[in-house]
Design a protein around this motif. Sequence first.
Motif, short mmCIF file in Angstrom:
data_model
loop_
_atom_site.label_atom_id
_atom_site.label_comp_id
_atom_site.label_asym_id
_atom_site.label_seq_id
_atom_site.Cartn_x
_atom_site.Cartn_y
_atom_site.Cartn_z
N THR A 145 0.81 -1.22 0.00
CA THR A 145 0.00 0.00 0.00
C THR A 145 0.84 1.27 0.00
OG1 THR A 145 -0.13 -0.13 2.40
CG2 THR A 145 -1.97 -1.05 1.16
N TYR B 150 1.88 -8.31 10.82
CA TYR B 150 0.50 -7.90 10.54
C TYR B 150 0.53 -6.67 9.63
CZ TYR B 150 -0.61 -10.58 14.81
OH TYR B 150 -0.72 -11.55 15.77
N THR C 52 -0.72 -5.63 5.31
CA THR C 52 -1.91 -5.82 4.47
C THR C 52 -2.40 -7.25 4.65
OG1 THR C 52 -0.98 -4.28 2.89
CG2 THR C 52 -2.73 -5.72 2.09
N GLY D 268 -4.35 -6.75 7.98
CA GLY D 268 -4.69 -5.33 8.17
C GLY D 268 -5.62 -4.82 7.08
N ALA D 269 -5.64 -5.50 5.94
CA ALA D 269 -6.52 -5.05 4.84
C ALA D 269 -7.99 -5.10 5.23
CB ALA D 269 -6.29 -5.90 3.59
N GLN E 288 -8.60 -1.82 6.73
CA GLN E 288 -8.72 -0.80 5.67
C GLN E 288 -10.11 -0.85 5.04
OE1 GLN E 288 -5.43 -1.94 3.26
NE2 GLN E 288 -4.49 0.07 3.34
N ALA F 255 -7.67 3.42 11.26
CA ALA F 255 -7.42 2.01 11.60
C ALA F 255 -7.30 1.84 13.12
CB ALA F 255 -6.15 1.54 10.90
N GLY G 18 4.75 -5.12 12.10
CA GLY G 18 3.83 -4.66 11.04
C GLY G 18 2.81 -3.66 11.56
N ASN H 238 -2.08 -2.45 17.30
CA ASN H 238 -3.42 -2.57 17.86
C ASN H 238 -3.40 -3.49 19.09
OD1 ASN H 238 -6.20 -3.54 18.20
ND2 ASN H 238 -6.58 -2.49 16.28
N1 LIG Z 1 -3.82 0.51 14.79
C1 LIG Z 1 -4.14 -0.35 13.82
N2 LIG Z 1 -5.06 -1.32 14.01
C2 LIG Z 1 -5.37 -2.21 13.04
N3 LIG Z 1 -4.82 -2.19 11.81
C3 LIG Z 1 -3.91 -1.26 11.56
C4 LIG Z 1 -3.51 -0.29 12.52
N4 LIG Z 1 -2.56 0.51 11.96
C5 LIG Z 1 -2.39 0.04 10.70
N5 LIG Z 1 -3.20 -1.00 10.45
C6 LIG Z 1 -3.28 -1.80 9.21
O1 LIG Z 1 -1.96 -2.23 8.89
C7 LIG Z 1 -1.78 -2.21 7.47
C8 LIG Z 1 -0.53 -1.40 7.14
O2 LIG Z 1 0.58 -2.02 7.72
P1 LIG Z 1 1.97 -2.04 6.95
O3 LIG Z 1 2.87 -2.89 7.78
O4 LIG Z 1 2.36 -0.65 6.64
O5 LIG Z 1 1.49 -2.80 5.62
P2 LIG Z 1 2.09 -3.03 4.14
O6 LIG Z 1 3.57 -3.18 4.29
O7 LIG Z 1 1.39 -4.28 3.75
O8 LIG Z 1 1.68 -1.87 3.26
C9 LIG Z 1 -3.02 -1.60 6.86
O9 LIG Z 1 -3.77 -2.64 6.26
C10 LIG Z 1 -3.77 -0.99 8.04
O10 LIG Z 1 -5.17 -1.14 7.88
#
Ligand SMILES: Nc1ncnc2c1ncn2[C@@H]1O[C@H](COP(=O)(O)OP(=O)(O)O)[C@@H](O)[C@H]1O
Length: 504
Positions: free
Chosen positions: A13, A263, A265, A308-309, A312, A324, A408, A413
């Motif tokens: 993302t 954790y 996407t 995490g998606a 989103q 989030a 991640g 959270n």
């Molecule tokens: N506090 C939170 N609670 C739940 N999900 C979260 C939180 N902060 C970020 N996310 C989720 O974590 C993901 C982003 O994490 P990241 O490690 O940057 O992902 P990526 O490397 O896959 O782009 C997103 O899908 C977002 O929805």
Amino acid sequence: MEQYIMALDQGTTSSRCILFDRQGRVCSVAQKEYRQIYPQPGWVEHDPMDIWSTQVGVAGEALYKIGAQSEQIAAIGITNQRESTIVWDRQTGEPVYNAIVWQCRRTADYCAQLEQDGCGEMIRRKTGLPIDPYFSGTKIRWILENVPGARERAQRGELLFGTVDSWLIWRLSGKKVHVTDYSNASRTMLFDIHTLQWDPEILALLDIPASMLPQPKPSSWVYGHTDPRIFGGKIPIAGAAGDQQAALFGQACFAGGDAKNTYGTGCFLLMNTGERPVASQNGLITTVAWGLGDRVTYALEGSIFVGGAVVQWLRDEMKLVESAADTAYFASKVEDTGGVYLVPAFTGLGAPHWDPYARGAIVGITRGTGKNHIIRAALESIAYQVHDVLQAMEADSGMHLSQLKVDGGASQNDFLLQFQADVLARPICRPTCTETTALGAAYLAGLAVGYWKNEQEIVRNWQVQRSFYPAMEPERRQKLLTGWQRAVGRSLQWENKQQPKTKT
Ligand SMILES: Nc1ncnc2c1ncn2[C@@H]1O[C@H](COP(=O)(O)OP(=O)(O)O)[C@@H](O)[C@H]1O
Ligand SMILES: O=P(O)(O)OC[C@H](O)CO
């Protein structure tokens, strides 16, 4: 004076750049989200030029923020979303099609055909992978079949293929160096993880010319130098690894049996299995963790496509939360989900089910179901999926994990991590630096140029920030897990109109 290592973390993302110092501390960060392209249900693409421009843009910004010059960067390490497939013209540098992203399901029918033709055993034995649209091989074939003239151009040697690491290294080096590292190569379904070579039998089966493929190299290695026009000086490009393997390295999981879960996407649970590839009997994949010097380390992996998606999705599509982070607050406003389960099989299910035809489901809704129950069910679904892959991993490895290291975006959270500790019935450890993906890439690059001397220095940098301890009654835990399994059964094979199948 070389003060920093630059890590380029090209995620699903966003593109991120972090400058680290010798203690593994974050000295500067820049990040930019970029466009997700959904041309059809189940299809996901990125524009390769967006990937390149955001990545080089954030690198410049990270330097600028602390007034650093290229001479102060000892090396660059690259880590990337894996499997996503880019094909480009070796002369002009023009991509012939968008990047087909790891989540994309467009080759599901072709994969089913390969399976029916009895290729599954051979492919798993050589590559460590089940046949699935997730991996790059069938995505490359799709481009060659569907982009007018692409097959002929590839046969004439005019086209190059790369996962995102290759694409970035080729561009950073001034369109000179076409390489990949073993960990990324092991995600293509074309690479023999035992011989560390592209496999001619699979290439012939998928009709992919070998001339398109990058040279596979160790993950800690000076592949080349940056074109001075990019950062104003020549910087060694000295490390590359798929983001999940890089996180395993950044979490200092150097011994057999060490594991982490990221954790992002998706969610990716990896266990170091040492210098021995372990074949899974329980729906996991065998992958190269990294090549360091002349040693190759392998891992078992449980790949969960939506982590995490799902958060989103709650925020952007359902508009149930504004950020989030708010999900933790709303989820804890209710005692439980009131019997609701959400299976986030938006792009099929990965480990341990490997069902590209599964689709998302929310079950158990009653008249009393409210927004907070759905939010809570979404967060809990992340933890249940991790439970399923951990169970498979312990069965495959014969090891019991006494705790799980996590990282991640969604590992911020606290509600999620507490529920994770509860359903796994073991402690969850969150380190001080949750940017372990970027840190792993920095370490791999730093080791190649002598910025760090050895793995012991890295182990000393790892520190726990907070641990979450299990507090749930075993009966409640069992009841919840049974409900989850029934819910998953409802989502399996949903999109396969030919062979409807449900499990309870
Ligand atoms: N506090 C939170 N609670 C739940 N999900 C979260 C939180 N902060 C970020 N996310 C989720 O974590 C993901 C982003 O994490 P990241 O490690 O940057 O992902 P990526 O490397 O896959 O782009 C997103 O899908 C977002 O929805
Ligand atoms: O970019 P992330 O963190 O979502 O990771 C994606 C994985 O590498 C896909 O295999």
